[in-house]
Design a protein around this motif. Structure first.
Motif, PDB file in Angstrom:
ATOM      1  N   GLN A 255       7.772  -4.483   7.710  1.00 30.35           N
ATOM      2  CA  GLN A 255       6.609  -3.609   7.908  1.00 30.35           C
ATOM      3  C   GLN A 255       5.472  -4.348   8.598  1.00 30.35           C
TER       4      GLN A 255
ATOM      5  N   VAL B 234       8.937  -5.630   3.305  1.00 29.68           N
ATOM      6  CA  VAL B 234       7.520  -5.942   3.544  1.00 29.68           C
ATOM      7  C   VAL B 234       7.363  -6.756   4.817  1.00 29.68           C
TER       8      VAL B 234
ATOM      9  N   ARG C 249       3.609 -11.724  -3.522  1.00 31.39           N
ATOM     10  CA  ARG C 249       2.333 -11.245  -2.989  1.00 31.39           C
ATOM     11  C   ARG C 249       1.605 -12.391  -2.282  1.00 31.39           C
TER      12      ARG C 249
ATOM     13  N   ARG D 231      -2.702  -3.875   1.504  1.00 28.98           N
ATOM     14  CA  ARG D 231      -3.246  -3.075   0.399  1.00 28.98           C
ATOM     15  C   ARG D 231      -2.117  -2.528  -0.480  1.00 28.98           C
ATOM     16  N   ARG D 232      -1.032  -2.084   0.129  1.00 34.11           N
ATOM     17  CA  ARG D 232       0.096  -1.554  -0.656  1.00 34.11           C
ATOM     18  C   ARG D 232       0.762  -2.657  -1.475  1.00 34.11           C
ATOM     19  N   VAL D 233       0.895  -3.834  -0.879  1.00 35.03           N
ATOM     20  CA  VAL D 233       1.504  -4.956  -1.596  1.00 35.03           C
ATOM     21  C   VAL D 233       0.661  -5.335  -2.810  1.00 35.03           C
TER      22      VAL D 233
ATOM     23  N   THR E 243       3.239 -13.167   0.992  1.00 37.78           N
ATOM     24  CA  THR E 243       2.977 -12.090   1.949  1.00 37.78           C
ATOM     25  C   THR E 243       1.603 -12.238   2.578  1.00 37.78           C
TER      26      THR E 243
ATOM     27  N   THR F 202      -0.997  -3.554  -4.816  1.00 39.88           N
ATOM     28  CA  THR F 202      -0.889  -2.611  -5.932  1.00 39.88           C
ATOM     29  C   THR F 202       0.556  -2.244  -6.249  1.00 39.88           C
ATOM     30  N   SER F 203       1.506  -2.855  -5.550  1.00 40.23           N
ATOM     31  CA  SER F 203       2.917  -2.521  -5.761  1.00 40.23           C
ATOM     32  C   SER F 203       3.371  -2.923  -7.167  1.00 40.23           C
ATOM     33  N   GLN F 204       4.213  -2.100  -7.755  1.00 45.85           N
ATOM     34  CA  GLN F 204       4.770  -2.386  -9.083  1.00 45.85           C
ATOM     35  C   GLN F 204       6.066  -3.187  -8.982  1.00 45.85           C
TER      36      GLN F 204
ATOM     37  N   ASP G 272      -3.155  -2.220   5.986  1.00 48.21           N
ATOM     38  CA  ASP G 272      -2.624  -1.207   5.060  1.00 48.21           C
ATOM     39  C   ASP G 272      -1.427  -1.751   4.293  1.00 48.21           C
ATOM     40  N   VAL G 273      -0.568  -2.515   4.961  1.00 48.56           N
ATOM     41  CA  VAL G 273       0.579  -3.116   4.266  1.00 48.56           C
ATOM     42  C   VAL G 273       0.089  -4.054   3.161  1.00 48.56           C
TER      43      VAL G 273
END
Length: 262
Positions: A205, A202, A237, A224-226, A240, A228-230, A221-222
């Motif tokens: 990225q 992360v 989070r 947003r992915r973090v 980050t 919802t990451s499982q 975008d990174v």
């Protein structure tokens, strides 16, 4: 290392050829309007990205019109102060000069490109086409644009690549405010969990995004992915988002300790 496209050549250039060498970031703002704020915001992001890499920066603002008004509104957006040009003084020995300027004219509106080509790298910023009706006619950047939370305007200006013209309307500004409210609430919740380090992929990225021509939409975008990451724990989070906000300047940690987020 941050690489930025030089509008003169269309090729990427090192924003700081010598990491510990001084870099001058000069914002050329033709008017104190929303496009002018976007230019100054991009310059602010360049400064933040360079400082995150340990590069010393000298900032300069060239603004022939609405100078005081522009500074006031820039401050409301979390843009740190830029110095006035030092007329007649010798250079400070900077290793690189980055000129943040208005891009050329587009079919949808005028550009603000300087008549003279300054020495150094030119970082072009496309115009903002403001479609939000003014509450009054007191100034070129009206209260209807800035709304109750200036950070929402900052996010709206960050959401598109800087070389793309931006059409700013009430719906877009409202969407930005919703995203900002949601992220601040989430960060406040994640802050109540045990802290965890940012996962190396992360962090890589995030840095790869902003070091690649200051690609702020990719940074968003990174995030947003973090969210919802499982696989990323809540404590990571939080770290980050706090780390990315050193570049973004959106006050994402502002609501920590303010009670249960809504």
């Amino acid at each position: 290392m941050l690489r930025i496209t030089d509008a003169r050549t269309g090729e990427p250039a090192d924003a700081a050829p010598a990491r510990r060498g001084l870099t001058r970031v000069e914002a050329h703002v033709p008017r104190a309007d929303t496009t002018g704020l976007r230019i100054l915001l991009v310059a602010d992001l360049l400064v933040r990205a360079l400082e995150l890499n340990g590069t010393p920066v000298w900032t300069v603002l060239t603004a022939p019109e609405g100078h005081a008004e522009l500074r006031e509104r820039a401050s409301a957006l979390g843009i740190r102060p830029f110095e006035d040009p030092r007329a007649g003084e010798p250079p400070l020995g900077e290793a690189q000069v980055l000129h943040v300027v208005a891009g050329p004219a587009t079919p949808e509106g005028p550009g603000g490109q300087d008549d003279e080509e300054p020495d150094g790298v030119r970082v072009e910023v496309a115009p903002v086409h403001d479609e939000i009706p003014a509450d009054d006619e007191s100034g070129p950047v009206h209260e209807g644009v800035e709304g109750s939370d200036p950070s929402a305007l900052r996010l709206a200006l960050l959401a598109r690549p800087r070389r793309d013209p931006l059409r700013l309307d009430a719906a877009g500004l409202a969407d930005a405010e919703k995203v900002l409210t949601h992220w601040r609430g989430a960060v406040a919740t994640w802050a109540t969990h045990p802290s965890s380090p940012i996962p190396d992929p992360v962090r890589q990225q995030l840095r790869a995004a902003w070091e690649d021509d200051l690609d702020v939409p990719a940074v968003l975008d990174v995030l947003r992915r973090v969210a919802t990451s499982q696989t990323v724990p809540d404590g990571a989070r939080f770290e980050t988002y706090a780390y990315a906000d050193r570049l973004l300047g959106l006050e994402l940690t502002r609501d920590i300790g303010r009670g249960t987020p809504s």
